[in-house]
Design a protein around this motif. Structure first.
Motif, short mmCIF file in Angstrom:
data_model
loop_
_atom_site.label_atom_id
_atom_site.label_comp_id
_atom_site.label_asym_id
_atom_site.label_seq_id
_atom_site.Cartn_x
_atom_site.Cartn_y
_atom_site.Cartn_z
N HIS A 178 -14.22 5.67 18.75
CA HIS A 178 -15.53 6.27 19.02
C HIS A 178 -16.01 5.96 20.44
O HIS A 178 -16.49 6.85 21.16
CB HIS A 178 -16.55 5.76 18.02
CG HIS A 178 -17.97 6.08 18.41
ND1 HIS A 178 -18.52 7.32 18.28
CD2 HIS A 178 -18.93 5.30 18.99
CE1 HIS A 178 -19.74 7.31 18.74
NE2 HIS A 178 -20.03 6.10 19.17
N PHE A 238 -23.86 2.79 21.09
CA PHE A 238 -23.25 2.44 19.82
C PHE A 238 -24.07 1.39 19.07
O PHE A 238 -24.15 1.40 17.85
CB PHE A 238 -21.83 1.93 20.04
CG PHE A 238 -21.02 1.83 18.79
CD1 PHE A 238 -20.57 2.97 18.14
CD2 PHE A 238 -20.73 0.60 18.22
CE1 PHE A 238 -19.83 2.89 16.96
CE2 PHE A 238 -20.00 0.50 17.06
CZ PHE A 238 -19.54 1.64 16.43
N THR A 292 -14.09 1.87 15.81
CA THR A 292 -15.06 1.60 16.87
C THR A 292 -14.48 1.92 18.24
O THR A 292 -15.13 2.56 19.08
CB THR A 292 -15.50 0.13 16.83
OG1 THR A 292 -16.13 -0.14 15.57
CG2 THR A 292 -16.49 -0.17 17.94
N VAL A 341 -18.84 4.71 11.21
CA VAL A 341 -18.29 4.73 12.56
C VAL A 341 -17.56 6.05 12.80
O VAL A 341 -17.70 6.67 13.84
CB VAL A 341 -17.32 3.54 12.75
CG1 VAL A 341 -16.65 3.61 14.12
CG2 VAL A 341 -18.08 2.23 12.62
N VAL A 349 -23.02 -4.14 13.61
CA VAL A 349 -21.74 -3.59 13.18
C VAL A 349 -20.99 -4.58 12.31
O VAL A 349 -20.49 -4.24 11.24
CB VAL A 349 -20.89 -3.19 14.40
CG1 VAL A 349 -19.55 -2.61 13.95
CG2 VAL A 349 -21.63 -2.18 15.27
#
Length: 257
Positions: free
Chosen positions: A36, A62, A33, A252, A68
């Motif tokens: 990204h 995101f 994460t 991800v 998530v």
């Protein structure tokens, strides 16, 4: 990178929301994460955004933390391996929500009674009769009303008071729920799905009872209708929450391409 930057704040929230998930999966999710988000923020800075706005936009794109962290939860097939103590907090939470819903239906019953009279909420169906002694007891607080009207007023008060009392119990349970420790996470969507099913059944049962009362003259319809009015929207809300698809851990990395 400042400690209170949007990306750092998001990662902190992500770690806090991971709960008792498998440590290796949490580390992998955090690493992927962060990579990204920083890559996305870098691209946005290259497009002219200042660093903080670029991070904020990367976080926004995101998605919410809840979608998530849900990917860290075990599958339904692992339900039998989850310790029983992990179910205590969710059960208390569901009981709190249910009791609060009952309390809210009491407030709706109060409103119905003021709009359309006590009979609409708690009037007796045809065929119900009281003895002379019982009528005297019911009429004592309501001079000028006949027995059936006094009975409706009496029962209206009971409907509202008992349901509001249930709502107060729900508030206490909510406090208990907040204080209970978080245990191993349950499969994603399981708790809201159970809540949706319970409220849908409640809405169906109370709706049928309200329809039955309406067919027989309308007396007592409001007591059941108030339950359906509260239960049905809650069933929809929890169903939507249960159907929200989490972001799988493996996706991800795919988002970075």
């Amino acid at each position: 990178m400042s400690a209170d930057s949007p990306i750092e704040a998001y990662l902190d929230e992500l770690l806090a929301g991971a709960g008792g998930a498998e440590p290796r999966a949490v580390r992998r999710l955090l690493a992927e994460t962060e990579a990204h988000l920083r890559e996305s923020a870098s691209r946005l800075r290259a497009q002219g955004l200042d660093p903080e706005d670029a991070e904020r936009e990367a976080v926004k794109r995101f998605g919410p933390v809840g979608t998530v962290t849900a990917a860290l939860r075990p599958p339904l097939s692992a339900l039998g391996r989850i310790p029983l103590r992990a179910f205590v907090r969710p059960v208390v939470g569901l009981a709190a929500i249910g009791a609060l819903a009952v309390g809210l239906s009491g407030a709706v019953s109060e409103l119905f009674g003021r709009l359309w009279g006590a009979g609409f909420v708690s009037g007796d169906l045809p065929g119900i009769a009281y003895t002379a002694a019982r009528c005297a007891v019911l009429q004592a607080p309501y001079p000028g009303l006949d027995c059936s009207q006094a009975a409706a007023e009496h029962h209206w008060g009971e409907v509202v008071e008992y349901r509001v009392l249930a709502g107060i119990v729900g508030l206490l349970l909510l406090v208990v729920w907040r204080l209970l420790p978080r245990e191993a996470p349950l499969p994603a969507g399981l708790v809201p799905a159970l809540a949706a099913a319970a409220f849908l059944l409640g809405a169906a049962a109370t709706g049928l009872q309200a329809a039955n009362a309406a067919v027989q003259g309308g007396q007592g319809t409001g007591a059941w209708l108030s339950g359906a009015v509260v239960a049905l929207p809650l069933a929809v809300v929890f169903a939507v929450v249960a159907l929200r698809r989490p972001v799988p851990v493996r996706s991800v990395r795919a988002q970075r391409r």
